[in-house]
Design a protein around this motif. Structure first.
Motif, PDB file in Angstrom:
ATOM      1  N   SER A 153       0.820  -1.211   0.000  1.00 16.15           N
ATOM      2  CA  SER A 153       0.000   0.000   0.000  1.00 16.15           C
ATOM      3  C   SER A 153       0.855   1.262   0.000  1.00 16.15           C
ATOM      4  O   SER A 153       0.357   2.363  -0.234  1.00 16.15           O
ATOM      5  N   GLY A 154       2.147   1.091   0.269  1.00 18.25           N
ATOM      6  CA  GLY A 154       3.038   2.221   0.472  1.00 18.25           C
ATOM      7  C   GLY A 154       3.228   2.539   1.939  1.00 18.25           C
ATOM      8  O   GLY A 154       4.107   3.312   2.311  1.00 18.25           O
ATOM      9  N   GLY A 155       2.375   1.943   2.788  1.00 17.94           N
ATOM     10  CA  GLY A 155       2.462   2.225   4.218  1.00 17.94           C
ATOM     11  C   GLY A 155       1.991   3.636   4.517  1.00 17.94           C
ATOM     12  O   GLY A 155       1.099   4.168   3.861  1.00 17.94           O
ATOM     13  N   ILE A 156       2.598   4.286   5.504  1.00 19.00           N
ATOM     14  CA  ILE A 156       2.238   5.662   5.860  1.00 19.00           C
ATOM     15  C   ILE A 156       2.415   6.589   4.654  1.00 19.00           C
ATOM     16  O   ILE A 156       1.622   7.495   4.420  1.00 19.00           O
ATOM     17  N   CYS A 173       5.994 -10.685   3.058  1.00 17.09           N
ATOM     18  CA  CYS A 173       5.707  -9.553   3.927  1.00 17.09           C
ATOM     19  C   CYS A 173       4.540  -8.768   3.323  1.00 17.09           C
ATOM     20  O   CYS A 173       4.195  -8.952   2.151  1.00 17.09           O
ATOM     21  N   GLU A 174       3.908  -7.886   4.126  1.00 15.71           N
ATOM     22  CA  GLU A 174       2.857  -7.010   3.609  1.00 15.71           C
ATOM     23  C   GLU A 174       3.051  -5.623   4.210  1.00 15.71           C
ATOM     24  O   GLU A 174       3.268  -5.473   5.420  1.00 15.71           O
ATOM     25  N   ASN A 175       2.982  -4.589   3.377  1.00 16.04           N
ATOM     26  CA  ASN A 175       3.219  -3.205   3.806  1.00 16.04           C
ATOM     27  C   ASN A 175       1.888  -2.466   3.891  1.00 16.04           C
ATOM     28  O   ASN A 175       1.308  -2.111   2.873  1.00 16.04           O
ATOM     29  N   GLY A 197       0.356   0.048  13.956  1.00 17.07           N
ATOM     30  CA  GLY A 197       1.724  -0.303  14.344  1.00 17.07           C
ATOM     31  C   GLY A 197       2.739  -0.041  13.256  1.00 17.07           C
ATOM     32  O   GLY A 197       3.898  -0.436  13.377  1.00 17.07           O
ATOM     33  N   ALA A 198       2.311   0.612  12.162  1.00 21.03           N
ATOM     34  CA  ALA A 198       3.183   0.772  11.004  1.00 21.03           C
ATOM     35  C   ALA A 198       4.414   1.615  11.319  1.00 21.03           C
ATOM     36  O   ALA A 198       4.370   2.534  12.140  1.00 21.03           O
TER      37      ALA A 198
END
Length: 494
Positions: free
Chosen positions: A272-275, A319-321, A326-327
């Motif tokens: 997702s790109g994370g934050i 892994c998954e982003n 908790g990111a």
């Protein structure tokens, strides 16, 4: 589909469909001349009338041909006689594959009268790979399935019996590549709500059930933490799906202690790109961010299928982003397994954080060479489009070997520079290095980042962001660069 090679009299052979190779122009092979003699110059008359020219990839189906045992005959244009058949094989095989549903034939006999000592291995190998590729279907989640291809058996008919042995070797290698590419595509095409790190681990377990020459081991988050793989773990912190590293070991060399070739595949089952979240448009395609891991899976299947006399280790870094509570965040500083610290500038530059710890982990195998495969940077698409895989590394011979393999396998790759000028861009003011330096030379600076963790062995990096899948109406995984890597391993086995 089952493929086989025989030397037979094609005009007398009973089959659902006989496939004849036709050169462009009036000069034809002896087989075609014999066919014409029995059928009152059927092909010569078609060429004279302009109904068929033999142009590369051109096809024409004939029904109820007199004096021929086959139920139908498919004419396929092989282009100009002076052309190299291997250069044309992809278009020829694709033309036949696209007609399989229409032909409605359980058995095909394909005449390969044009083969000689220099092209029999390569032509058959590429033919099987290409035909299987274009016959591939992924409709696992569709209620209405694609039309079923009824073809069960394809027989290559070769006139010169001295060419059968190299053709059979080409068939063996081609089938292994074709099976591996199909397996890679199917794994990569899975949606992220099905395919997570645990799914990758389960697929490795299934592979082990088919090939007892493989040894599988798994590293869950507890094991990763014990190893100090903090960069890897940080990327998965925002996801409910556990990060799992799956290791597949194959020992085919006589010397079981011989240094292995290690393949490391980025396995971001969704990014997702994370934050630093990605734009919504096209984010569905981020299920393909695990194509590096899928490539490792397919290649290890081929290695076991071919019983290659070398030692190979494959690592799927699952892994998954996600941007969960908790990111990890921009500005965080991570201590990698190597002890080197990394300042996080962009949480969407996550693949290199996963890979850097895995590249440190694989030192334990004392590898002959390490090759990582990753959908790492959009910048690679800017540089090389969707045609070439980017190649970089710290050992010129290894890079050259991969480029040669890419040419032999028709799986295009291109070398990009990797030198100290680019290293300046990833220096951090508060850590050893940072994980992103902006757009300029993005593919190269990502490889520069990885190079910090590869000083103890020969290493090459394959950026497959532009080649691992296609977008749009034909969206789907391509299975690249499986063919290149298998060709490389075949060369190392000789």
């Amino acid at each position: 589909m089952n493929f086989e090679i025989k030397s037979s009299d094609i005009v007398k052979q009973k089959t659902d469909c006989l496939v004849l190779s036709i050169w462009q122009g009036k000069t034809q092979s002896q087989q075609v001349q014999d066919f014409d003699q029995l059928t009152n110059n059927t092909i010569a008359n078609l060429i004279t009338a302009g109904d068929f020219s033999g142009k590369l990839g051109e096809t024409l189906v004939l029904y109820n041909v007199a004096n021929i045992a086959a139920k139908k005959v498919l004419l396929v244009g092989f282009g100009e006689r002076k052309s190299n058949p291997i250069e044309n094989v992809d278009k020829i095989a694709k033309s036949i594959a696209n007609l399989l549903t229409l032909l409605n034939s359980k058995q095909l006999v394909i005449s390969l009268a044009h083969l000689n000592k220099t092209n029999s291995y390569g032509f058959v190998k590429r033919f099987v790979e290409t035909m299987t590729y274009h016959s591939y279907r992924f409709d696992e989640f569709q209620s209405t399935k694609a039309p079923v291809i009824k073809t069960e058996n394809i027989q290559f008919s070769i006139v010169d019996k001295t060419l059968i042995a190299p053709a059979e070797l080409g068939l063996k290698h081609g089938l292994a590549v074709a099976n591996a590419v199909s397996a890679t595509r199917t794994l990569a095409n899975q949606p992220s709500n099905v395919c997570n790190a645990q799914f990758l681990a389960d697929k490795a377990k299934e592979l082990n059930q088919h090939f007892n020459t493989l040894k599988i081991s798994y590293y869950d988050e507890k094991a990763l933490a014990k190893l100090g793989m903090n960069a890897y773990l940080a990327v998965g912190q925002g996801s409910q799906n556990e990060s799992i590293m799956t290791v597949i070991e194959y020992q085919g060399a006589k010397d079981k202690n011989a240094a292995p070739i290690v393949l490391v595949g980025k396995g971001l089952t969704f990014d997702s790109g994370g934050i630093s979240i990605k734009p919504a448009a096209g984010m569905d395609e981020m299920k393909y961010d695990m194509c590096g891991a899928a490539t490792v899976y397919g290649v290890m299947q081929a290695v076991a299928e071919l019983n290659l006399p070398i030692n190979v280790v494959g690592v799927m870094a699952g892994c998954e982003n996600m941007p969960g509570t908790g990111a990890y965040r921009p500005g965080d500083i991570l201590t990698t397994m190597s002890g080197k610290t990394v300042e996080v500038i962009n949480t969407d530059a996550e693949g290199r954080l996963v890979l850097c710890d895995v590249l440190t982990f694989v030192e334990r195998f004392k590898p002959e060479a390490v090759i990582d495969i990753a959908t790492l940077t959009g910048a690679c698409i800017v540089a090389l489009g969707h045609h070439y895989t980017g190649v970089m590394g710290n050992h010129s011979q290894l890079v050259d070997q991969l480029l040669t393999a890419s040419n032999q396998a028709n799986d295009k790759a291109w070398q990009l520079p990797l030198d100290n000028d680019f290293q300046e861009q990833i220096k951090s003011t508060c850590a050893d290095i940072m994980n992103s330096s902006g757009r300029d030379g993005g593919t190269i600076t990502a490889a520069c980042f990885l190079s910090h963790f590869t000083h103890n062995y020969h290493w090459a990096h394959l950026d497959i962001a532009g080649t691992a899948w296609v977008s749009g109406g034909k969206k789907g995984a391509t299975g690249r660069p499986v063919a290149m890597l298998i060709q490389y391993l075949l060369e190392q086995s000789r």
